[in-house]
Design a protein around this motif. Structure first.
Motif, short mmCIF file in Angstrom:
data_model
loop_
_atom_site.label_atom_id
_atom_site.label_comp_id
_atom_site.label_asym_id
_atom_site.label_seq_id
_atom_site.Cartn_x
_atom_site.Cartn_y
_atom_site.Cartn_z
N PHE A 44 0.83 -1.36 0.15
CA PHE A 44 0.30 -0.04 -0.19
C PHE A 44 0.98 1.20 -0.03
O PHE A 44 2.08 1.19 0.43
N ASN A 45 0.30 2.39 -0.46
CA ASN A 45 0.96 3.66 -0.59
C ASN A 45 0.84 4.24 0.69
O ASN A 45 -0.39 4.71 1.35
N ASN A 48 -0.95 7.64 1.50
CA ASN A 48 -2.23 7.49 1.59
C ASN A 48 -2.84 7.36 2.80
O ASN A 48 -3.93 7.55 3.04
N ALA A 56 -10.04 5.59 -0.33
CA ALA A 56 -10.35 5.10 -1.55
C ALA A 56 -11.18 3.86 -1.65
O ALA A 56 -11.99 3.47 -2.26
N LEU A 57 -10.58 2.74 -0.78
CA LEU A 57 -10.97 1.50 -0.83
C LEU A 57 -12.15 1.58 -0.18
O LEU A 57 -13.29 0.94 -0.86
N ARG A 82 -11.19 0.66 -13.63
CA ARG A 82 -10.11 1.55 -13.30
C ARG A 82 -9.34 1.07 -11.99
O ARG A 82 -8.11 1.02 -11.91
N ILE A 83 -10.11 0.44 -10.92
CA ILE A 83 -9.55 -0.12 -9.58
C ILE A 83 -8.98 -1.64 -10.10
O ILE A 83 -7.64 -1.89 -9.91
N LYS A 86 -5.61 -1.05 -11.79
CA LYS A 86 -4.64 -0.28 -10.56
C LYS A 86 -4.20 -1.65 -9.87
O LYS A 86 -2.88 -1.87 -9.44
N HIS A 87 -4.99 -2.39 -9.53
CA HIS A 87 -4.49 -3.70 -8.84
C HIS A 87 -3.70 -4.75 -9.47
O HIS A 87 -2.76 -5.18 -9.08
N LEU A 90 -0.24 -3.65 -9.62
CA LEU A 90 0.39 -3.81 -8.32
C LEU A 90 0.69 -5.48 -7.90
O LEU A 90 1.05 -5.92 -7.18
N SER A 96 -6.12 -12.05 -1.49
CA SER A 96 -5.94 -10.87 -0.45
C SER A 96 -7.35 -10.21 -0.18
O SER A 96 -7.56 -9.72 0.72
N TYR A 97 -8.05 -10.74 -1.07
CA TYR A 97 -9.68 -10.20 -0.76
C TYR A 97 -10.03 -10.73 0.54
O TYR A 97 -11.14 -10.00 0.88
N VAL A 100 -8.58 -8.44 3.38
CA VAL A 100 -9.54 -6.93 3.59
C VAL A 100 -10.69 -6.97 3.83
O VAL A 100 -11.40 -6.31 4.69
N TYR A 128 -20.10 -6.83 -0.71
CA TYR A 128 -18.46 -6.88 -0.81
C TYR A 128 -17.94 -7.95 -1.81
O TYR A 128 -17.34 -7.88 -2.73
N PHE A 131 -18.77 -7.15 -5.30
CA PHE A 131 -17.61 -6.41 -6.11
C PHE A 131 -16.30 -6.99 -6.14
O PHE A 131 -15.66 -6.92 -7.05
C1 HEM Z 1 -13.45 -5.20 -2.71
C2 HEM Z 1 -12.32 -4.91 -2.49
C3 HEM Z 1 -11.32 -3.87 -2.92
C4 HEM Z 1 -11.92 -2.50 -3.48
C5 HEM Z 1 -13.32 -2.02 -3.42
C6 HEM Z 1 -10.61 -1.79 -3.58
C7 HEM Z 1 -10.71 -0.16 -4.01
C8 HEM Z 1 -9.46 0.38 -4.56
C9 HEM Z 1 -9.59 1.55 -4.89
C10 HEM Z 1 -10.80 2.41 -5.23
C11 HEM Z 1 -8.26 2.02 -5.17
C12 HEM Z 1 -7.65 3.30 -5.92
C13 HEM Z 1 -7.82 3.09 -7.25
C14 HEM Z 1 -7.18 4.35 -8.12
O1 HEM Z 1 -6.17 4.88 -7.51
O2 HEM Z 1 -7.83 4.74 -9.04
C15 HEM Z 1 -7.58 1.02 -4.80
C16 HEM Z 1 -6.13 1.28 -4.74
C17 HEM Z 1 -5.51 -0.05 -3.99
N1 HEM Z 1 -5.76 -1.23 -3.62
FE1 HEM Z 1 -7.70 -1.90 -3.63
N2 HEM Z 1 -9.52 -2.41 -3.48
C18 HEM Z 1 -9.99 -3.66 -2.93
C19 HEM Z 1 -9.15 -4.77 -2.44
C20 HEM Z 1 -7.84 -4.54 -2.36
C21 HEM Z 1 -6.97 -5.90 -1.89
C22 HEM Z 1 -7.61 -7.23 -1.65
C23 HEM Z 1 -5.94 -5.25 -2.15
C24 HEM Z 1 -4.45 -6.13 -1.74
C25 HEM Z 1 -4.43 -6.41 -0.49
C26 HEM Z 1 -5.75 -3.84 -2.43
C27 HEM Z 1 -4.62 -3.10 -2.50
C28 HEM Z 1 -4.69 -1.78 -3.16
C29 HEM Z 1 -3.25 -1.00 -3.03
C30 HEM Z 1 -2.32 -1.28 -2.74
C31 HEM Z 1 -3.71 0.07 -3.76
C32 HEM Z 1 -3.18 1.43 -4.48
C33 HEM Z 1 -3.35 2.63 -3.67
C34 HEM Z 1 -2.89 2.42 -2.07
O3 HEM Z 1 -1.84 1.88 -1.86
O4 HEM Z 1 -3.41 3.07 -1.19
N3 HEM Z 1 -7.16 -3.57 -2.69
N4 HEM Z 1 -8.39 -0.17 -4.26
#
Ligand code: HEM
Length: 273
Positions: A44-45, A48, A56-57, A82-83, A86-87, A90, A96-97, A100, A128, A131
């Motif tokens: 993660f960032n 942020n 965001a998440l 978009r998401i 990004k995922h 990375l 990993s879901y 979370v 959840y 999604f």
């Molecule tokens: C339903 C579950 C999830 C949702 C709704 C979600 C949503 C999002 C959103 C909206 C962003 C920002 C996208 C952008 O910058 O355009 C993001 C970024 C990111 N997500 Fe997810 N995510 C989910 C699950 C996960 C999981 C399982 C992981 C990994 C463990 C993850 C890791 C990250 C990381 C590392 C970022 C980059 C931003 C940051 O580092 O803060 N996400 N996600």
């Protein structure tokens, strides 16, 4: 699709959940990173996690809930794309879901207390996973299109040229083994993973410059001025960009992802980083 019963429960509880996102999000990350500190340091960032930027998440889940209650398929497709891009950039893995989910729902229950009846919990759980499954499928499609196995997006690349000024530097990259780097579409970005002096691996996205020759990538980094947050702690904004400008010279090896993202198109292909 959500079941009719869950949709009604989501509709009724969306104002409460949406209104509590500001409290749910910090608690969620606190729990997640206490259980898995390496996620904060290496995926993660961490910038942020400061100030107001960490929503965001959890915020995306509230947005997705709204889009289920008042369906807008184009918006759903654009958000998912978009998401997922990004995922994918990375290397996020489907497994990993679960983690979370665990800490997000613990945080929701802790913040909303008795309002989370079994019926409410079941409806948000269904939302959840709807999604999550949609994102996981989109990410699987992106990995497949890139010709890699799930999450295997990181590559070594050598900085073959560096040019610019104190505050704006362009890095040109070639594959570490001399083979041509894969093609990309205008508007696509790569993730760049920087090994910072404190040992953390921090990742940021940079759009690829379109003026390169085939098999070569270039991206441009702008310096972010030092600043402090309201509570006086130094802001982490720009820690990767400034590290790249100050410490990465020609000949250095960088860890970068394959290209993902791109402008939104009629068929729902991704937005930029
Ligand atoms: C339903 C579950 C999830 C949702 C709704 C979600 C949503 C999002 C959103 C909206 C962003 C920002 C996208 C952008 O910058 O355009 C993001 C970024 C990111 N997500 Fe997810 N995510 C989910 C699950 C996960 C999981 C399982 C992981 C990994 C463990 C993850 C890791 C990250 C990381 C590392 C970022 C980059 C931003 C940051 O580092 O803060 N996400 N996600």
């Amino acid at each position: 699709m959500l079941s009719v019963e869950s949709k009604e429960v989501i509709r009724a509880t969306l104002p409460a959940v949406g209104g509590a996102i500001g409290d749910i999000t910090p608690l969620f990350y606190e729990k997640l990173f206490a259980a898995a500190p390496d996620l904060e340091r290496n995926l993660f960032n961490r910038g942020n996690q400061q100030g107001q930027q960490q929503k965001a998440l959890a915020g995306a889940i509230a947005t997705f809930a709204t889009l289920q209650v008042e369906p807008d398929q184009d918006k759903i497709d654009a958000t998912v794309s978009r998401i997922a891009n990004k995922h994918a950039s990375l290397g996020v893995a489907a497994e990993s879901y679960d983690v979370v989910h665990k800490y997000l729902f613990e945080a929701i229950v802790e913040v909303l207390g008795e309002a989370v009846t079994p019926e409410v919990a079941a409806a948000w759980d269904e939302l959840y996973w709807l999604f999550a499954r949609t994102l996981i499928a989109a990410e699987a499609g992106l990995y497949e299109a890139a010709g890699v196995s799930a999450g295997d997006v990181w590559r070594g690349a050598v900085v073959s040229a560096r040019s610019g000024s104190e505050d704006r530097v362009s890095f040109t990259l070639a594959a570490a083994d001399g083979s041509p780097l894969p093609d990309f579409q205008p508007g696509q970005y790569i993730s760049v993973a920087a090994q910072l002096p404190d040992g953390a691996r921090q990742i940021r996205q940079y759009p690829l410059d379109t003026v390169t020759t085939d098999g070569v990538w270039a991206f441009t980094v702008r310096r972010v001025a030092d600043s402090t947050l309201e509570d006086g702690t130094p802001s982490l904004r720009g820690e990767v960009s400034n590290f790249l400008i100050d410490h990465v010279s020609e000949g250095a090896e960088l860890t970068v992802s394959l290209p993902f993202g791109g402008p939104v198109t009629a068929d729902g292909v991704a937005a930029t980083a």
